[in-house]
Design an enzyme around this catalytic site. Sequence first.
Site, PDB file in Angstrom:
ATOM      1  CB  SER A  34      -6.226  -0.533  -8.727  1.00  0.00           C
ATOM      2  OG  SER A  34      -4.963   0.225  -8.024  1.00  0.00           O
ATOM      3  CG  HIS A  65      -3.739   5.607  -7.834  1.00  0.00           C
ATOM      4  ND1 HIS A  65      -5.248   4.968  -7.147  1.00  0.00           N
ATOM      5  CD2 HIS A  65      -3.096   4.385  -7.907  1.00  0.00           C
ATOM      6  CE1 HIS A  65      -5.126   3.622  -6.944  1.00  0.00           C
ATOM      7  NE2 HIS A  65      -3.862   3.404  -7.200  1.00  0.00           N
ATOM      8  CG  HIS A  87      -1.325   2.242  -1.834  1.00  0.00           C
ATOM      9  ND1 HIS A  87      -1.128   3.056  -2.864  1.00  0.00           N
ATOM     10  CD2 HIS A  87      -2.282   1.649  -1.859  1.00  0.00           C
ATOM     11  CE1 HIS A  87      -2.233   2.650  -3.421  1.00  0.00           C
ATOM     12  NE2 HIS A  87      -2.938   1.868  -3.111  1.00  0.00           N
ATOM     13  CE1 TYR A  89       2.516   0.822  -3.112  1.00  0.00           C
ATOM     14  CE2 TYR A  89       0.840  -0.243  -2.459  1.00  0.00           C
ATOM     15  CZ  TYR A  89       1.319   0.449  -3.199  1.00  0.00           C
ATOM     16  OH  TYR A  89       0.567   0.675  -4.427  1.00  0.00           O
ATOM     17  CD  GLU A  90       2.808   5.389  -2.382  1.00  0.00           C
ATOM     18  OE1 GLU A  90       3.026   6.500  -2.728  1.00  0.00           O
ATOM     19  OE2 GLU A  90       1.350   5.221  -2.433  1.00  0.00           O
ATOM     20  CB  ALA A 117      -7.547  -3.657  -7.555  1.00  0.00           C
ATOM     21  CG  MET A 212      -0.783  -4.927  -1.498  1.00  0.00           C
ATOM     22  SD  MET A 212       0.364  -4.302  -2.902  1.00  0.00           S
ATOM     23  CE  MET A 212       0.766  -5.807  -3.415  1.00  0.00           C
ATOM     24  CB  SER A 213      -5.461  -0.162  -0.215  1.00  0.00           C
ATOM     25  OG  SER A 213      -6.468  -0.939  -0.962  1.00  0.00           O
ATOM     26  CG  ASN A 236      -4.675 -11.242  -8.603  1.00  0.00           C
ATOM     27  OD1 ASN A 236      -4.993  -9.947  -8.568  1.00  0.00           O
ATOM     28  ND2 ASN A 236      -4.081 -11.776  -7.863  1.00  0.00           N
ATOM     29  CG  HIS A 248       0.531  -2.190 -10.524  1.00  0.00           C
ATOM     30  ND1 HIS A 248      -0.612  -2.246  -9.607  1.00  0.00           N
ATOM     31  CD2 HIS A 248       0.091  -0.940 -11.082  1.00  0.00           C
ATOM     32  CE1 HIS A 248      -1.436  -1.155  -9.368  1.00  0.00           C
ATOM     33  NE2 HIS A 248      -0.872  -0.205 -10.383  1.00  0.00           N
TER      34      HIS A 248
HETATM   35  N1  HPA Z   1      -2.216  -9.521  -3.726  1.00  0.00           N
HETATM   36  C1  HPA Z   1      -2.286  -8.350  -2.930  1.00  0.00           C
HETATM   37  N2  HPA Z   1      -2.716  -7.173  -3.531  1.00  0.00           N
HETATM   38  C2  HPA Z   1      -3.510  -7.433  -4.622  1.00  0.00           C
HETATM   39  C3  HPA Z   1      -3.432  -8.497  -5.477  1.00  0.00           C
HETATM   40  C4  HPA Z   1      -3.023  -9.687  -4.747  1.00  0.00           C
HETATM   41  O1  HPA Z   1      -2.889 -10.953  -5.350  1.00  0.00           O
HETATM   42  N3  HPA Z   1      -4.364  -8.192  -6.448  1.00  0.00           N
HETATM   43  C5  HPA Z   1      -4.456  -7.067  -6.558  1.00  0.00           C
HETATM   44  N4  HPA Z   1      -4.053  -6.445  -5.411  1.00  0.00           N
END
Ligand code: HPA
Length: 275
Positions: A34, A65, A87, A89-90, A117, A212-213, A236, A248
């Site tokens: 991302s 994506h 991912h 998580y999917e 990201a 998460m990746s 963030n 997101h």
């Molecule tokens: N946590 C998990 N995954 C992320 C975050 C987060 O704060 N920001 C971007 N991907």
Amino acid sequence: MKPEELEGAVEASLRRLRQAAGEALPEVAVLLGSGWGGLASRVDGAVPVDYAELPAFPAIGVGGHAGRVLIGRIEGTPVLVLSGRQHAYEHGDAGAMKGAVRTLAAAGVHTLVQTNAAGSLHTSLPPGALMLVADHLNLVQRSPLVGEAGNRRFVDMAEAYDPGLRHRALAVAQRLGRPLREGIYAWQLGPQFETPAEIRMLQRLGADAVGMSTVPETILARHTGLKVLALSLITNLGCGLAAEALSHEQTLAVAAQAGEAAVELLAAILAALRE
Ligand code: HPA
């Protein structure tokens, strides 16, 4: 996919990539996360191949994506750019990118540059900053290698993020006057963001960023002998470290603002990989 099916899918994917390239395939691959999509427009002479044409590659679902490979050059360095990851998580499967990474290895790729990201665990690493991944924490305790046979599955992870590549990336950032700090990336399964208590836990465990990746692909790459370099674009502060709620959309919005400078640095790092 069963092992024999995967093997066939990898061979078919390799044939398609070779046909598209029409010449030797690049030895460097970049996996875009991302916010890093802008790198795709920096590929000179780009030949696109959709993941849909590559049976070992995953179907892509998350917004932002595209799900395709671009074969070309960035600042002179031949590269395969992969836009889109599947991912864990999917569906809970940490091996979603196994066929893609195996195809890269079969193609002769020796370096996998990963981008993502991530949330920051320190106010001194604010949104918009870049972090070079020095090591990771796999607190999810899932592995894409579950079910593999043979002694090679017991992969040494001591230098999962190649020290030589990291050194070169840091040198490029310094030459360009671009702050780049090394840190530890903690993988969380997601797709929910962390709780404030989880963020405090990750801080105490020594993590610098959370996402998460990346970790499953690093394990897959090390299993097949590829060197890995990974860059996190901080979008963030971790949950509870800042006032605003996480989403997101926010990840994508910050990534869109900061992504250009990140892509600039990545292109310079790729140029340096040829030297
Ligand atoms: N946590 C998990 N995954 C992320 C975050 C987060 O704060 N920001 C971007 N991907």
